[in-house]
Enzyme design. Structure first.
Site, PDB file in Angstrom:
ATOM      1  N   GLY A   1       0.794  -1.211   0.000  1.00 34.90           N
ATOM      2  CA  GLY A   1       0.000   0.000   0.000  1.00 34.90           C
ATOM      3  C   GLY A   1       0.829   1.264   0.000  1.00 34.90           C
ATOM      4  N   ASP A   6       1.370  -3.981  13.863  1.00 40.31           N
ATOM      5  CA  ASP A   6       0.808  -4.663  12.699  1.00 40.31           C
ATOM      6  C   ASP A   6       1.464  -6.025  12.515  1.00 40.31           C
ATOM      7  OD1 ASP A   6      -1.017  -4.803  10.608  1.00 40.31           O
ATOM      8  OD2 ASP A   6       0.404  -4.023   9.143  1.00 40.31           O
TER       9      ASP A   6
END
Length: 477
Positions: A50, A164
Site C-alpha cells: 500500500g 501490525d
C-alpha cells in the site's frame, strides 16, 4: 541511468523508452534499471504494498544484492506518510536484532521519492507458508512464534511498538542450514514512544489489519506492548488452528468481533488436534479485551515454549505442578514408640563406638577395655505436626467461570478448593453449564466450557466506527 545495451523498461506495462526518460508516462513508475544516488541499481520489482514497491537491487560498489523499498510518489509528498516511512527505517535500524530486518541506508530517488535499503531476504512470508500448510504442528508453530516474540521484545525494550504483527510481516528463511529462521519486517505502522513530536496517528484513526487488530486499536485508543501481545496471540491462534479467532464478511464486522465477541478456545475449534488446555488458557489471556489482563511478551513466550518442553498439561500430574501442587495430609508419628526407638539406637551406637575403640587398641597390642554400660537416653516426644488440609487447583477455559456447590458460591476460576467439596458446578455467561462429579486422578480440575451459539452479527452503520485505513503489510508476499 541505464547501460547502452539495455533500454529502460517499465516493469508494469513492459514498454521500452530511450535514454533520458526515467519514469513511464503511462504508469508513472520508474523505468528499470534505475540508479539511485550513484550507489544502488534497481533491477526488478520484488513486491508491492500500500505504501510502496520493493525492488531487487545491487550495490554498485560492492556488487552485493539488497532490497530497496521505494515510497510511492504521491505519498512521498505527504508529510504524514513521509514521516511514517522514515520512522519505519529508523525503527528497524535502531533495534539491531537478528530476527528483525536490517535497514542500512535511507535516501531519495531522482524523482524525489523516499527509499530505504535493507538486507535481501531469501525466503517467503509466513502468510505464504500458511497457504501451503495449515495448521502448523505445535512444535513448529512455537519455534516460529518464539522468534517473533524475541524480536518484539527487543523492539519494546527500545520503546518501539510494531502495531501490525501479521503473517505477511513475518518472513521465514533458511539460515545456516536451519529452516524456519524468522525475520520481522514492515515497521511502517510502528509507534516510537520515546520520540517526541507530532503524532502520526489521528485521534480515533484505526491502523492495522482487521484480523489481527487489538480492541484498543479499534477504539482508536492508546497502544503499547500489550497491543503487540494481542496480535501475536491472534497469530498463534491462526498457526495452531488454521484460521484467526475472528473473521466476518467485512472489515467493520471483524473489528466489532474483536471488541465484543468471546474467544473460542482453540482446542474446541479443532478438537481433532488434541491441543493442550494450557494453550487454551494462554491464548485466552493474550486475547483479553482489557490490555492489563494480558501477559507480557516475555511471559507469553516463556509459557509458549514450555508447551513443547515436556510441560504439556496432559502429561503433568499433581506431583509435578509446583505452583499449585496439592500437599499431602501428614499424620504425626506414634508418640508412645518414639522414645524406645531412639533409646535402642543410642545403645547400639554406644556399643559400636566402644567396639571400634577396643579394636583400635587391640591392634596396637593394648588390652581391650571393658565396655561400660550405656545409660538410657530419654528423647523428648516430638511435637505433633499439624495436618495440612488438601487443596486442589481448579481452572476453566475460558477463565472467569463461577464455581458452585449447591447454592454456595465458592469463587471464580482460576482458584483452589478443598478436596472434600463437590460436586462442582461451573457457570459462565454465553457458555453451557458443566458439572464435575468427582475429583480426577491427577488431583486437579480442568474444564473446557462449550460456547453457546451466538446471535448473527449484523454490519454496523458506518457512523459507528471510524474510517479504517488498512495498509498492506509486507510486500515480499
Amino acid at each position: 541511468m541505464a547501460s547502452p545495451t539495455t533500454m529502460p523498461r517499465c516493469p508494469r506495462c513492459q514498454s521500452e523508452y530511450g535514454e533520458g526518460i526515467g519514469y513511464c508516462p503511462l504508469d508513472g513508475g520508474p523505468l528499470l534499471p534505475m540508479v539511485l544516488e550513484g550507489r544502488y541499481r534497481l533491477l526488478s520489482p520484488l513486491g508491492e504494498g500500500g505504501m510502496g514497491v520493493v525492488y531487487l537491487a545491487e550495490h554498485m560498489g560492492l556488487g552485493k544484492r539488497v532490497a530497496v523499498k521505494v515510497l510511492r510518489g504521491e505519498l512521498s509528498r505527504d508529510d504524514t506518510f513521509r514521516q511514517r516511512f522514515e520512522q519505519e527505517a529508523v525503527a528497524a535500524s535502531q533495534i539491531g536484532h537478528e530476527h528483525i530486518v536490517d535497514v542500512t541506508d535511507l535516501g531519495r530517488t531522482p524523482g524525489g521519492e523516499l527509499y530505504y535499503v535493507m538486507e535481501l531476504l531469501k525466503g517467503q512470508s509466513l502468510g505464504a507458508v500458511l497457504k501451503q500448510e495449515h495448521p502448523l504442528p505445535l512444535s513448529r508453530a512455537v519455534h516460529i512464534l518464539s522468534q517473533v516474540c524475541r524480536a518484539l521484545e527487543a523492539a519494546h525494550s527500545r520503546g518501539i511498538i510494531h502495531r501490525d504483527v501479521t503473517p505477511q510481516n513475518v518472513m521465514v528463511l533458511s539460515r545456516g542450514g536451519k529452516p524456519d529462521f524468522v525475520k520481522v519486517v514492515d515497521f511502517g505502522l510502528s509507534k516510537l514512544s520515546h520520540r517526541p513530536g507530532k503524532k502520526l496517528t489521528e485521534t480515533g484513526a484505526i491502523l492495522g489489519t482487521a484480523d489481527y487488530v487489538a480492541p484498543e486499536q479499534v477504539k482508536g485508543g492508546d497502544v503499547g506492548a500489550y497491543t503487540d501481545v494481542y496480535s501475536v496471540g491472534v497469530l498463534t491462534y491462526e498457526l495452531v488452528t488454521g484460521a484467526p479467532p475472528f473473521q466476518a464478511d467485512n472489515t467493520f464486522a471483524t473489528m466489532l468481533l474483536h471488541l465484543e465477541a468471546p474467544v473460542e478456545p482453540p482446542s474446541l475449534r479443532v478438537p481433532e488436534l488434541g491441543l493442550p488446555p494450557r494453550l487454551d488458557a494462554l491464548l485466552l489471556r493474550a486475547l483479553a479485551k482489557e490490555p492489563r489482563e494480558r501477559p507480557s511478551m516475555a511471559g507469553f513466550r516463556a509459557e509458549l515454549e514450555a508447551l513443547v518442553l515436556g510441560a504439556d498439561s496432559s502429561e503433568v500430574t499433581a506431583e509435578r505442578v509446583t505452583p499449585t501442587r496439592m500437599p499431602r495430609a501428614v499424620s504425626p508419628p506414634p508418640v508412645h514408640d518414639a522414645a524406645p526407638k531412639r533409646w535402642r539406637w543410642a545403645v547400639v551406637g554406644g556399643v559400636l563406638v566402644a567396639l571400634a575403640v577396643g579394636a583400635g587398641l587391640m591392634g596396637r597390642g593394648a588390652p581391650a577395655p571393658a565396655v561400660a554400660p550405656v545409660a538410657r537416653v530419654e528423647a523428648p516426644a516430638p511435637t505433633p505436626r499439624p495436618v495440612v488440609r488438601a487443596r486442589i487447583p481448579v481452572v476453566s477455559v475460558p477463565s472467569g467461570a463461577t464455581v458452585r456447590v449447591g447454592d454456595r458460591v465458592l469463587g471464580v476460576t482460576p482458584l483452589e478448593l478443598d478436596a472434600s467439596n463437590g460436586p462442582w458446578l461451573f457457570e459462565l455467561e454465553g457458555h453451557a453449564p458443566l458439572t464435575v462429579e468427582r475429583l480426577p486422578s491427577n488431583g486437579r480440575i480442568e474444564v473446557s466450557l462449550k460456547k453457546l451459539p451466538a446471535a448473527p452479527v449484523s454490519e454496523p452503520p458506518a457512523s459507528k466506527l471510524k474510517k479504517v485505513r488498512e495498509l498492506k503489510p509486507n510486500p515480499f508476499d
